[in-house]
Design a protein around this motif. Structure first.
Motif, short mmCIF file in Angstrom:
data_model
loop_
_atom_site.label_atom_id
_atom_site.label_comp_id
_atom_site.label_asym_id
_atom_site.label_seq_id
_atom_site.Cartn_x
_atom_site.Cartn_y
_atom_site.Cartn_z
N ARG A 1 0.84 -1.19 0.00
CA ARG A 1 0.00 0.00 0.00
C ARG A 1 0.88 1.24 0.00
NH1 ARG A 1 -3.56 -0.19 4.99
NH2 ARG A 1 -4.08 1.88 4.19
N THR A 2 0.53 2.21 -0.84
CA THR A 2 1.31 3.43 -0.97
C THR A 2 1.20 4.27 0.31
OG1 THR A 2 0.90 3.48 -3.34
CG2 THR A 2 1.65 5.53 -2.31
N PRO A 3 2.30 4.80 0.84
CA PRO A 3 2.22 5.69 1.99
C PRO A 3 1.36 6.91 1.69
CG PRO A 3 4.48 5.02 1.58
CD PRO A 3 3.68 4.55 0.40
N LEU A 4 0.54 7.31 2.65
CA LEU A 4 -0.35 8.44 2.49
C LEU A 4 -0.10 9.48 3.56
CD1 LEU A 4 -3.77 6.67 1.72
CD2 LEU A 4 -2.23 7.78 0.09
N ILE A 5 -0.23 10.74 3.19
CA ILE A 5 -0.20 11.84 4.15
C ILE A 5 -1.63 12.36 4.31
CG2 ILE A 5 0.69 14.15 4.65
CD1 ILE A 5 3.14 13.48 2.99
N ARG A 6 -2.16 12.21 5.51
CA ARG A 6 -3.53 12.65 5.80
C ARG A 6 -3.57 14.06 6.40
NH1 ARG A 6 -6.88 9.44 2.92
NH2 ARG A 6 -6.83 7.25 3.57
N HIS A 7 -2.55 14.39 7.17
CA HIS A 7 -2.53 15.66 7.90
C HIS A 7 -1.17 16.32 7.68
CE1 HIS A 7 -6.13 14.08 9.92
NE2 HIS A 7 -5.43 12.97 10.11
N LEU A 8 -1.18 17.57 7.25
CA LEU A 8 0.07 18.26 6.92
C LEU A 8 0.07 19.67 7.50
CD1 LEU A 8 2.77 18.43 5.33
CD2 LEU A 8 1.42 19.22 3.36
N CYS A 9 1.18 20.01 8.17
CA CYS A 9 1.42 21.37 8.64
C CYS A 9 2.76 21.80 8.06
CB CYS A 9 1.45 21.43 10.16
SG CYS A 9 1.73 23.09 10.84
N ILE A 10 2.77 22.87 7.28
CA ILE A 10 4.00 23.30 6.62
C ILE A 10 4.11 24.82 6.70
CG2 ILE A 10 2.84 23.29 4.37
CD1 ILE A 10 5.59 22.57 3.14
N ALA A 11 5.30 25.29 7.04
CA ALA A 11 5.56 26.72 7.17
C ALA A 11 6.76 27.10 6.32
CB ALA A 11 5.80 27.10 8.63
N ALA A 12 6.71 28.30 5.77
CA ALA A 12 7.77 28.76 4.88
C ALA A 12 9.09 28.89 5.61
CB ALA A 12 7.37 30.10 4.26
N ALA A 13 10.15 28.53 4.91
CA ALA A 13 11.50 28.64 5.46
C ALA A 13 12.03 30.06 5.29
CB ALA A 13 12.43 27.64 4.77
N GLU A 14 13.12 30.35 6.00
CA GLU A 14 13.76 31.67 5.92
C GLU A 14 15.18 31.59 5.40
OE1 GLU A 14 13.34 34.13 9.43
OE2 GLU A 14 11.69 32.89 10.12
N GLY A 15 15.60 30.40 4.98
CA GLY A 15 16.96 30.25 4.48
C GLY A 15 17.20 28.83 4.00
N GLU A 16 18.29 28.63 3.29
CA GLU A 16 18.63 27.31 2.77
C GLU A 16 19.06 26.38 3.89
OE1 GLU A 16 19.35 24.26 -0.05
OE2 GLU A 16 18.15 26.08 -0.07
N ASP A 17 20.12 26.72 4.59
CA ASP A 17 20.57 25.90 5.71
C ASP A 17 20.90 26.74 6.95
OD1 ASP A 17 22.87 27.14 4.89
OD2 ASP A 17 23.76 25.34 4.02
N LYS A 18 20.53 28.01 6.92
CA LYS A 18 20.75 28.90 8.05
C LYS A 18 19.60 29.89 8.13
CE LYS A 18 24.11 32.20 9.96
NZ LYS A 18 25.38 32.92 9.70
#
Length: 345
Positions: A87-104
């Protein structure tokens, strides 16, 4: 006589269907439990694969966690395809916020006139990051039940997403947007983007809610039952018409309407006369409440200028996953005063 030589059952002896149900109930903390399950054993890693990604939180100050997550998710999906019947992995609930930099943190906040090479590098990093965000959102749209998306906290040039074409969110029931709605119907799509959306929380850090008309009329989300507007600083004509019931039929299923007005300007503000503008807004807001044809819950304003931090959004999202009220009730850590309401006639 009783036979005491019974076999002790371990978690590996349980039926796969039962384990999947257990894992689905456990994986509601944004990814921590899912990561832990992948480390238990090879068997548990495989068995938990369909449910390990049920809730994912990508709230980070840099772009690297998203890139790493996509590589992990792609690898798990590929592993599923390599085994027949998986069975394919599913994402039911997602919280995502914009980043402020590449690695810093804040590495994308630069003086464009001081360093042209830096500007070019940042533009390249931002383009790659935005492409990753768009790719993820398009992939998970068909399976999402809840989504909290923070993509504008005042640094418009850093976090604003491009228009994201998609065929819709057929299962989405709860949506929090900090910033405008970036999703547009894919070519040929004639049905509502959010046919099952019930709870909509809009946060506008400028307070104008220019996006509000898109949500009225049923063409985008015809089944909204709960609506919250956070950081209101102006009274759009569409909001006034809705509250006064002139256009109440545009949200016929609405049972809870929450408004959290923007707070007063900070001391020492120099942009025009902000105190006078705020006093005028307060007067218009009280008139709006007095003329309302149905109850409106008024949550107290925040003290900070940009009211919805990533951590606040994530905390309320997690609270909803755990069965709590989330942003739909006064929160001891965020919304701290009493609720006001306009009495219906």
């Amino acid at each position: 006589m009783h036979n005491h030589n019974h076999q002790v059952t371990t978690i590996h002896d349980l039926a796969t269907e039962l384990l999947e149900n257990i894992f689905a109930l456990a994986c509601t903390d944004g990814g921590y439990t899912g990561c832990s399950l992948s480390l238990v054993s090879k068997d548990i890693r495989v068995t938990s694969r369909p449910t390990r990604f049920f809730s994912i939180s990508l709230v980070s100050e840099t772009a690297q966690p998203l890139a790493k997550f996509l590589r992990c998710f792609d690898a798990e999906c590929a592993a599923t395809r390599a085994h027949d019947g998986g069975r394919t992995p599913l994402i039911r609930h997602l919280c995502i916020a914009a980043a402020e930099g590449e690695d810093k943190k804040q590495s994308w906040r630069y003086d464009t006139q001081a360093d042209a090479a830096c500007e070019a590098a940042v533009n390249k990093e931002q383009a790659r990051y935005r492409a990753n965000v768009v790719s993820l959102l398009q992939r998970v749209a068909p399976s999402l039940h809840t989504l909290s998306l923070v993509h504008w906290q005042g640094w418009q040039n850093l976090t604003m997403l491009p228009d994201i074409e998609c065929a819709g969110f057929p299962l989405l029931q709860e949506l929090t947007l900090v910033g405008p709605d970036p999703f547009i119907p894919a070519q040929g799509c004639t049905h509502p983007l959010y046919p099952r959306l019930a709870r909509l929380h809009l946060v506008d850090n400028w307070g104008s809610f220019e996006d509000l008309p898109r949500w009225l009329g049923g063409g985008r989300a015809p089944r909204i039952t709960h609506l919250r507007l956070t950081n209101l600083a102006q009274i759009p004509a569409e909001l006034k018409a809705l509250v006064e019931s002139a256009e109440r039929d545009k949200l016929p299923d609405l049972v809870q309407f929450v408004i959290q007005p923007k707070g007063p300007p900070a001391p020492g503000a120099r942009c025009g006369n902000p105190y006078l503008r705020y006093a005028k807004f307060q007067g218009r807001f009280q008139e709006l409440l007095a003329g309302a044809a149905f109850p409106i819950e008024v949550f107290p304003h925040h003290g900070s200028r940009y009211v919805y931090a990533d951590s606040s959004t994530r905390r309320q999202w997690l609270d909803r996953l755990e069965g709590g009220p989330g942003c739909w009730a006064l929160d001891s850590g965020l919304d701290t005063a009493n609720t006001g309401a306009a009495d219906s006639d």
